[in-house]
Design a protein around this motif. Structure first.
Motif, PDB file in Angstrom:
ATOM      1  N   GLY A 136       0.811  -1.207   0.000  1.00  0.00           N
ATOM      2  CA  GLY A 136       0.000   0.000   0.000  1.00  0.00           C
ATOM      3  C   GLY A 136       0.840   1.251   0.000  1.00  0.00           C
ATOM      4  O   GLY A 136       2.045   1.221   0.279  1.00  0.00           O
ATOM      5  N   SER A 137       0.182   2.350  -0.332  1.00  0.00           N
ATOM      6  CA  SER A 137       0.872   3.636  -0.314  1.00  0.00           C
ATOM      7  C   SER A 137      -0.139   4.764  -0.165  1.00  0.00           C
ATOM      8  O   SER A 137      -1.319   4.602  -0.455  1.00  0.00           O
ATOM      9  CB  SER A 137       1.688   3.839  -1.594  1.00  0.00           C
ATOM     10  OG  SER A 137       0.843   3.937  -2.714  1.00  0.00           O
ATOM     11  N   ASP A 138       0.381   5.889   0.279  1.00  0.00           N
ATOM     12  CA  ASP A 138      -0.398   7.116   0.378  1.00  0.00           C
ATOM     13  C   ASP A 138       0.600   8.262   0.467  1.00  0.00           C
ATOM     14  O   ASP A 138       1.749   8.061   0.859  1.00  0.00           O
ATOM     15  CB  ASP A 138      -1.302   7.110   1.608  1.00  0.00           C
ATOM     16  CG  ASP A 138      -2.409   8.153   1.505  1.00  0.00           C
ATOM     17  OD1 ASP A 138      -3.551   7.755   1.190  1.00  0.00           O
ATOM     18  OD2 ASP A 138      -2.137   9.349   1.716  1.00  0.00           O
ATOM     19  N   LEU A 139       0.158   9.446   0.104  1.00  0.00           N
ATOM     20  CA  LEU A 139       1.023  10.616   0.199  1.00  0.00           C
ATOM     21  C   LEU A 139       1.090  11.174   1.620  1.00  0.00           C
ATOM     22  O   LEU A 139       2.012  11.894   1.961  1.00  0.00           O
ATOM     23  CB  LEU A 139       0.532  11.711  -0.755  1.00  0.00           C
ATOM     24  CG  LEU A 139       0.608  11.363  -2.241  1.00  0.00           C
ATOM     25  CD1 LEU A 139      -0.009  12.476  -3.073  1.00  0.00           C
ATOM     26  CD2 LEU A 139       2.045  11.118  -2.657  1.00  0.00           C
ATOM     27  N   LEU A 151       0.470  10.143   7.964  1.00  0.00           N
ATOM     28  CA  LEU A 151      -0.471   9.702   9.001  1.00  0.00           C
ATOM     29  C   LEU A 151      -1.389   8.595   8.487  1.00  0.00           C
ATOM     30  O   LEU A 151      -1.713   7.653   9.221  1.00  0.00           O
ATOM     31  CB  LEU A 151      -1.290  10.888   9.509  1.00  0.00           C
ATOM     32  CG  LEU A 151      -0.498  11.985  10.224  1.00  0.00           C
ATOM     33  CD1 LEU A 151      -1.403  13.162  10.572  1.00  0.00           C
ATOM     34  CD2 LEU A 151       0.185  11.435  11.466  1.00  0.00           C
ATOM     35  N   VAL A 152      -1.790   8.692   7.241  1.00  0.00           N
ATOM     36  CA  VAL A 152      -2.614   7.641   6.636  1.00  0.00           C
ATOM     37  C   VAL A 152      -1.801   6.357   6.503  1.00  0.00           C
ATOM     38  O   VAL A 152      -2.300   5.263   6.757  1.00  0.00           O
ATOM     39  CB  VAL A 152      -3.167   8.107   5.269  1.00  0.00           C
ATOM     40  CG1 VAL A 152      -3.861   6.968   4.543  1.00  0.00           C
ATOM     41  CG2 VAL A 152      -4.119   9.281   5.459  1.00  0.00           C
ATOM     42  N   VAL A 153      -0.546   6.494   6.105  1.00  0.00           N
ATOM     43  CA  VAL A 153       0.340   5.332   5.984  1.00  0.00           C
ATOM     44  C   VAL A 153       0.465   4.628   7.335  1.00  0.00           C
ATOM     45  O   VAL A 153       0.346   3.399   7.421  1.00  0.00           O
ATOM     46  CB  VAL A 153       1.725   5.756   5.436  1.00  0.00           C
ATOM     47  CG1 VAL A 153       2.748   4.636   5.593  1.00  0.00           C
ATOM     48  CG2 VAL A 153       1.600   6.173   3.975  1.00  0.00           C
ATOM     49  N   GLN A 154       0.676   5.380   8.398  1.00  0.00           N
ATOM     50  CA  GLN A 154       0.784   4.783   9.731  1.00  0.00           C
ATOM     51  C   GLN A 154      -0.507   4.069  10.116  1.00  0.00           C
ATOM     52  O   GLN A 154      -0.474   2.957  10.644  1.00  0.00           O
ATOM     53  CB  GLN A 154       1.141   5.842  10.782  1.00  0.00           C
ATOM     54  CG  GLN A 154       1.326   5.283  12.177  1.00  0.00           C
ATOM     55  CD  GLN A 154       2.415   4.229  12.260  1.00  0.00           C
ATOM     56  OE1 GLN A 154       3.441   4.327  11.592  1.00  0.00           O
ATOM     57  NE2 GLN A 154       2.194   3.210  13.055  1.00  0.00           N
ATOM     58  N   VAL A 206       5.050   5.832   2.084  1.00  0.00           N
ATOM     59  CA  VAL A 206       4.660   7.166   1.628  1.00  0.00           C
ATOM     60  C   VAL A 206       5.120   7.243   0.170  1.00  0.00           C
ATOM     61  O   VAL A 206       6.311   7.278  -0.113  1.00  0.00           O
ATOM     62  CB  VAL A 206       5.313   8.274   2.483  1.00  0.00           C
ATOM     63  CG1 VAL A 206       4.963   9.650   1.910  1.00  0.00           C
ATOM     64  CG2 VAL A 206       4.877   8.165   3.932  1.00  0.00           C
ATOM     65  N   LYS A 207       4.138   7.186  -0.742  1.00  0.00           N
ATOM     66  CA  LYS A 207       4.468   7.121  -2.166  1.00  0.00           C
ATOM     67  C   LYS A 207       3.226   7.454  -2.985  1.00  0.00           C
ATOM     68  O   LYS A 207       2.114   7.152  -2.588  1.00  0.00           O
ATOM     69  CB  LYS A 207       4.979   5.710  -2.497  1.00  0.00           C
ATOM     70  CG  LYS A 207       5.384   5.506  -3.927  1.00  0.00           C
ATOM     71  CD  LYS A 207       6.139   4.196  -4.145  1.00  0.00           C
ATOM     72  CE  LYS A 207       5.265   2.993  -4.076  1.00  0.00           C
ATOM     73  NZ  LYS A 207       5.952   1.758  -4.504  1.00  0.00           N
ATOM     74  N   ASP A 208       3.426   8.029  -4.134  1.00  0.00           N
ATOM     75  CA  ASP A 208       2.358   8.363  -5.071  1.00  0.00           C
ATOM     76  C   ASP A 208       2.052   7.144  -5.938  1.00  0.00           C
ATOM     77  O   ASP A 208       2.974   6.467  -6.406  1.00  0.00           O
ATOM     78  CB  ASP A 208       2.808   9.537  -5.951  1.00  0.00           C
ATOM     79  CG  ASP A 208       1.689  10.142  -6.766  1.00  0.00           C
ATOM     80  OD1 ASP A 208       0.774   9.403  -7.206  1.00  0.00           O
ATOM     81  OD2 ASP A 208       1.731  11.362  -6.984  1.00  0.00           O
ATOM     82  N   VAL A 241       3.958   6.475  -9.271  1.00  0.00           N
ATOM     83  CA  VAL A 241       5.279   5.864  -9.398  1.00  0.00           C
ATOM     84  C   VAL A 241       5.271   4.369  -9.065  1.00  0.00           C
ATOM     85  O   VAL A 241       6.323   3.732  -9.081  1.00  0.00           O
ATOM     86  CB  VAL A 241       6.344   6.602  -8.549  1.00  0.00           C
ATOM     87  CG1 VAL A 241       6.480   8.046  -8.995  1.00  0.00           C
ATOM     88  CG2 VAL A 241       6.024   6.508  -7.072  1.00  0.00           C
ATOM     89  N   GLU A 242       4.101   3.819  -8.795  1.00  0.00           N
ATOM     90  CA  GLU A 242       4.004   2.384  -8.498  1.00  0.00           C
ATOM     91  C   GLU A 242       4.324   1.585  -9.763  1.00  0.00           C
ATOM     92  O   GLU A 242       3.794   1.861 -10.829  1.00  0.00           O
ATOM     93  CB  GLU A 242       2.606   2.026  -7.991  1.00  0.00           C
ATOM     94  CG  GLU A 242       2.421   0.565  -7.689  1.00  0.00           C
ATOM     95  CD  GLU A 242       3.437   0.043  -6.679  1.00  0.00           C
ATOM     96  OE1 GLU A 242       4.127  -0.943  -7.002  1.00  0.00           O
ATOM     97  OE2 GLU A 242       3.542   0.626  -5.582  1.00  0.00           O
ATOM     98  N   GLU A 243       5.200   0.601  -9.624  1.00  0.00           N
ATOM     99  CA  GLU A 243       5.625  -0.191 -10.771  1.00  0.00           C
ATOM    100  C   GLU A 243       5.090  -1.611 -10.774  1.00  0.00           C
ATOM    101  O   GLU A 243       5.172  -2.299 -11.783  1.00  0.00           O
ATOM    102  CB  GLU A 243       7.164  -0.227 -10.824  1.00  0.00           C
ATOM    103  CG  GLU A 243       7.766   1.141 -11.075  1.00  0.00           C
ATOM    104  CD  GLU A 243       9.291   1.110 -11.074  1.00  0.00           C
ATOM    105  OE1 GLU A 243       9.875   0.039 -10.842  1.00  0.00           O
ATOM    106  OE2 GLU A 243       9.880   2.176 -11.316  1.00  0.00           O
ATOM    107  N   GLY A 244       4.542  -2.076  -9.667  1.00  0.00           N
ATOM    108  CA  GLY A 244       4.056  -3.447  -9.599  1.00  0.00           C
ATOM    109  C   GLY A 244       2.728  -3.619 -10.314  1.00  0.00           C
ATOM    110  O   GLY A 244       2.114  -2.659 -10.787  1.00  0.00           O
TER     111      GLY A 244
END
Length: 127
Positions: free
Chosen positions: A16-19, A22-25, A42-44, A47-50
């Protein structure tokens, strides 16, 4: 990101990811609470490659975390790129945006919070 009662099947770790850190935690805590393995960064999504069987997206919806229609559409387009199926939780009508992105809506429901359903979100499944 919450998952329920699928411990009897073999699943890969949740990614998972989020910018918002706090949401990531919070997502990490939810994954741990339900005894799953997962990596949340923490990622947009851009840029996800999977590539994944399903992407579960909780669209930004409140004062602290909003998205413009253009940003929402970009999220949907990137979901199409990385997943075969998408589940979106949203407070807004997103049907047209989903269809324009090339998806077909296959199921939907409404999740209400509280006895008087003062807060409702659509749950939309599309492929």
């Amino acid at each position: 990101m919450q998952h329920f009662c699928v411990q009897s099947i073999d699943i890969d770790p949740i990614v998972g990811s989020d910018l918002n850190p706090l949401v990531v935690q919070g997502a990490r805590e939810n994954i741990s609470y339900f005894s799953y393995d997962g990596i949340v960064e923490v990622k947009d999504i851009a840029v996800e490659e999977g590539h994944y069987d399903v992407a579960i997206i909780d669209m930004p919806y409140n004062f602290f975390c909003q998205a413009t229609p253009e940003e929402q559409y970009a999220i949907i387009k990137h979901a199409k790129r990385i997943a075969d199926r998408v589940v979106i939780l949203t407070i807004e009508d997103m049907d047209e945006m989903i269809l324009i992105a090339g998806f077909t809506i296959v199921d939907r429901g409404v999740a209400n919070k509280g006895k008087k359903a003062l807060f409702s979100r659509q749950v939309i499944v599309f492929e």
